[in-house]
Design a protein around this motif. Structure first.
Motif: not given
Length: 441
Positions: A183-190, A205-207, A236-239, A386-395
């Motif tokens: 359920y996590t972003p691609k780079s994290t899941a893999s 921890v989150s970036f 994770m971008g979850m809540g 700016n989050d390289p672990t979740n590029p679509g996330y508003i950080s």
């Protein structure tokens, strides 16, 4: 903020060992500076330099070049390992080499833990849409009822709670690494090293917590009954979740079990499903959209009716409130009135103008329509990815001040300030609508 590792760090370094081009260029400039002599008129009274001075000056110049060279090499090493620069993943013993660059910490001594079962390889990726947190453990019947909802493809049962880590209150999930990784972003899941580390007792921890909150990779956080090594950055971008541990670690920390759900519902309208789940699940349950967007009718609206946006007085009040906090320190997770993080400053300043803003950046992103940067006005919000672990996330979020300036709370070690607008990784500009802000969840 910089992950200033000792020189003995076991982080894998790629590339040739020769000095990089920027270092050679910098040394050349230093040498030129050292050899430059300003023209000056020779005084008839000036004494010729002594033979001793003639021998000492060149030696001093050589020593100075050596010191500057060493300093530049150290600074280059620090820059290469700062949290803002991608690191190379390091495989733990028995996991094989990492396939691609990532944010897995260097191999080191792991916290004591039971021998974990091997983490299952990633087979299927699932896009998460809703994150549910209940006030108590969810029954099997409740979980089955969620799974049976039309459009729901898969449900992951997890634990969630606030945990004090390193003096910070961190919203944390306890998960099964083998199944939750899907359920996590691609780079994290893999990343097998990341999930093997979590299974062995690490915390990921989150970036934002790591980079902005000043929590370096490989550091140890005191979590009361356990000391947790920061094994990876992974948003994770979850809540409001900013940390993930294994179920075994969560149990040792005293976290509740089975009180939260991650829902993948690709064939359902997330907002409609959210409303139905709020009615069906126990009272007090919270349901948050993952990567929320404006409702479709709002997205398609080109001409917003009069009264949709903040009044000039409200804008001035929000700006005056924000600027009154110049110089106050950034503290990750702080909401004011004396310390702030980026979204906490926005929420507090707009609240002074009577506008109810959501707490986190990815929810503030949907508090109004997006507008071109060229049309930005003071009081509009600026957002970055700016989050390289979740590029679509508003950080990150800042308040547009006008004249190419922004007002924001940058990161740990910095303060609330007005700074030049930085367009690198800029996601967009939002004009706040009090109504849209009240609907963002």
């Amino acid at each position: 903020m910089l992950d200033r590792r000792p020189r003995g760090s076991t982080v894998v370094r790629e590339g040739p060992s020769r000095a990089p081009a920027w270092l050679a260029e910098a040394l050349s400039e230093v040498r030129q500076d050292l050899t430059f002599r300003a023209p000056r008129r020779r005084s008839p009274y000036r004494r010729p330099p002594s033979p001793l001075l003639r021998r000492v000056v060149p030696a001093l110049a050589v020593a100075l070049v050596a010191v500057v060279s060493a300093d530049l090499m150290v600074l280059g090493d620090l820059e290469a390992h700062s949290p803002a620069t991608p690191r190379t993943s390091v495989a733990r013993p028995g996991t094989g080499p990492a396939a691609k660059p990532g944010y897995v910490a260097a191999t080191g001594t792991l916290p004591p833990s039971a021998s974990p079962a091997p983490v299952a390889p990633l087979t299927t990726a699932r896009k998460p849409h809703l994150f549910v947190v209940a006030p108590r453990e969810l029954s099997d019947d409740a979980v089955r009822a969620v799974k049976s909802r039309p459009g729901v493809g898969a449900v992951e049962v997890v634990g969630a709670a606030d945990v004090m880590m390193g003096g910070k209150r961190v919203q944390t999930m306890g998960v099964d690494p083998s199944t939750f990784r899907a359920y996590t972003p691609k780079s994290t899941a893999s990343s097998d090293p990341l999930w093997n580390g979590v299974a062995a007792g690490d915390v990921a921890v989150s970036f934002t917590l790591g980079n902005d909150g000043g929590v370096p990779l490989g550091s140890t956080l005191d979590a009361g009954s356990r000391k947790l090594r920061v094994g990876a950055y992974a948003t994770m971008g979850m809540g409001l979740i900013n940390a993930v541990v294994s179920r075994d670690t969560a149990r040792a920390l005293g976290m509740p079990e089975r009180n939260a759900l991650v829902i993948s519902a690709p064939d359902a309208d997330s907002r409609t499903l959210r409303q139905r789940l709020l009615k069906a699940l126990p009272k007090g349950t919270q349901v948050a959209l993952i990567n929320p967007t404006l409702p479709t009718p709002v997205q398609q609206r080109r001409n917003w009716p009069t009264g949709s946006f903040m009044t000039p007085d409200q804008v001035q009040t929000a700006l005056a409130a924000a600027v009154s906090k110049l110089g106050r320190p950034y503290v990750w997770g702080a909401e004011g009135p004396d310390t702030f993080d980026c979204s906490g400053l926005v929420q507090w300043a707009f609240a002074q103008a009577g506008v109810r803003m959501p707490r986190v950046t990815h929810q503030q992103w949907v508090t109004g329509p997006q507008i071109p940067l060229s049309q930005a006005q003071p009081g509009d919000l600026l957002f970055w990815r700016n989050d390289p672990t979740n590029p679509g996330y508003i950080s990150h979020v800042a308040i547009f001040w006008g004249n190419g300036k922004m007002l924001h709370a940058p990161r740990t070690g910095d303060v609330v300030k007005i700074a030049p607008l930085n367009t690198r990784n800029l996601a967009g500009v939002v004009r706040v609508s009090p109504w849209a802000a009240s609907q963002a969840r």
